[in-house]
Design an enzyme around this catalytic site. Structure first.
Site, PDB file in Angstrom:
ATOM      1  CE  LYS A 166      -3.544   2.291   3.160  1.00 26.08           C
ATOM      2  NZ  LYS A 166      -4.242   2.999   2.398  1.00 26.08           N
TER       3      LYS A 166
ATOM      4  CB  THR B 273      -3.270   7.111   2.509  1.00 31.99           C
ATOM      5  OG1 THR B 273      -4.451   6.926   3.321  1.00 31.99           O
ATOM      6  CG2 THR B 273      -2.619   8.515   2.949  1.00 31.99           C
TER       7      THR B 273
ATOM      8  CD  GLU C 220      -5.677   3.221  -1.134  1.00 33.96           C
ATOM      9  OE1 GLU C 220      -5.450   2.324   0.017  1.00 33.96           O
ATOM     10  OE2 GLU C 220      -5.873   4.234  -0.735  1.00 33.96           O
TER      11      GLU C 220
HETATM   12  C1  LIG Z   1      -7.700   9.156  10.526  1.00 33.55           C
HETATM   13  C2  LIG Z   1      -7.555   8.085   9.699  1.00 33.55           C
HETATM   14  O1  LIG Z   1      -6.718   7.247  10.154  1.00 33.55           O
HETATM   15  N1  LIG Z   1      -8.183   7.806   8.531  1.00 33.55           N
HETATM   16  C3  LIG Z   1      -7.951   7.076   7.571  1.00 33.55           C
HETATM   17  C4  LIG Z   1      -8.578   7.307   6.375  1.00 33.55           C
HETATM   18  C5  LIG Z   1      -8.419   6.536   5.273  1.00 33.55           C
HETATM   19  N2  LIG Z   1      -7.377   5.385   5.500  1.00 33.55           N
HETATM   20  C6  LIG Z   1      -6.968   4.492   4.320  1.00 33.55           C
HETATM   21  O2  LIG Z   1      -6.731   5.481   3.209  1.00 33.55           O
HETATM   22  C7  LIG Z   1      -7.099   4.955   1.885  1.00 33.55           C
HETATM   23  C8  LIG Z   1      -8.230   5.745   1.044  1.00 33.55           C
HETATM   24  O3  LIG Z   1      -9.135   6.367   2.294  1.00 33.55           O
HETATM   25  C9  LIG Z   1      -7.836   3.559   2.368  1.00 33.55           C
HETATM   26  O4  LIG Z   1      -6.938   2.450   2.318  1.00 33.55           O
HETATM   27  C10 LIG Z   1      -8.163   3.981   3.706  1.00 33.55           C
HETATM   28  O5  LIG Z   1      -8.470   2.769   4.622  1.00 33.55           O
HETATM   29  C11 LIG Z   1      -6.954   5.082   6.727  1.00 33.55           C
HETATM   30  O6  LIG Z   1      -6.399   4.079   6.965  1.00 33.55           O
HETATM   31  N3  LIG Z   1      -7.125   5.964   7.663  1.00 33.55           N
END
Ligand SMILES: CC(=O)Nc1ccn([C@@H]2O[C@H](CO)[C@@H](O)[C@H]2O)c(=O)n1
Length: 101
Positions: free
Chosen positions: A19, A22, A72
């Site tokens: 990954k 983000t 991702e």
């Molecule tokens: C506060 C906080 O931690 N928020 C988030 C927000 C997003 N994400 C990841 O980013 C990518 C696209 O959104 C996906 O992989 C999500 O799961 C995360 O891990 N944590």
């Protein structure tokens, strides 16, 4: 050093280098290219590595494509579903590209 939190379930993919992006909303658009940040679990607060941010860019939800999904380590359908769960309304996403140090 600033901390970037991720849902715990992404820790393995981040540490394996699977990954490498983000997608966040404007509230996290203070992260800038050429910065090193600490990666930590949102749920536990435990940090597990350092990420070097190589690039940042705004991307529209409707412009998400297979390339984003590959970065991702998920399918495009899963990525879009996930983003709609985390960010139900937003159109503009802040893409942060990073390398595990
Ligand atoms: C506060 C906080 O931690 N928020 C988030 C927000 C997003 N994400 C990841 O980013 C990518 C696209 O959104 C996906 O992989 C999500 O799961 C995360 O891990 N944590």
């Amino acid at each position: 050093m600033q901390t970037m939190t991720f849902f715990e379930r992404f820790e393995r993919d981040i540490l394996a280098g699977r990954k490498t992006i983000t997608l966040r909303d404007h509230s996290e658009s203070y992260f800038k290219a050429d910065e090193t940040v600490v990666a930590a679990n949102l749920e536990t607060g435990i940090s597990y590595g350092q990420l070097y941010i190589t690039d940042v860019a705004w991307v529209n939800f409707d412009d998400l494509n297979e390339h984003h999904a590959r970065q991702e380590n998920m399918s495009l359908a899963d990525l879009k579903k996930l983003i709609r769960e985390i960010y139900p309304e937003i159109e503009q996403l802040y893409q942060i590209t990073f390398k595990l140090l």
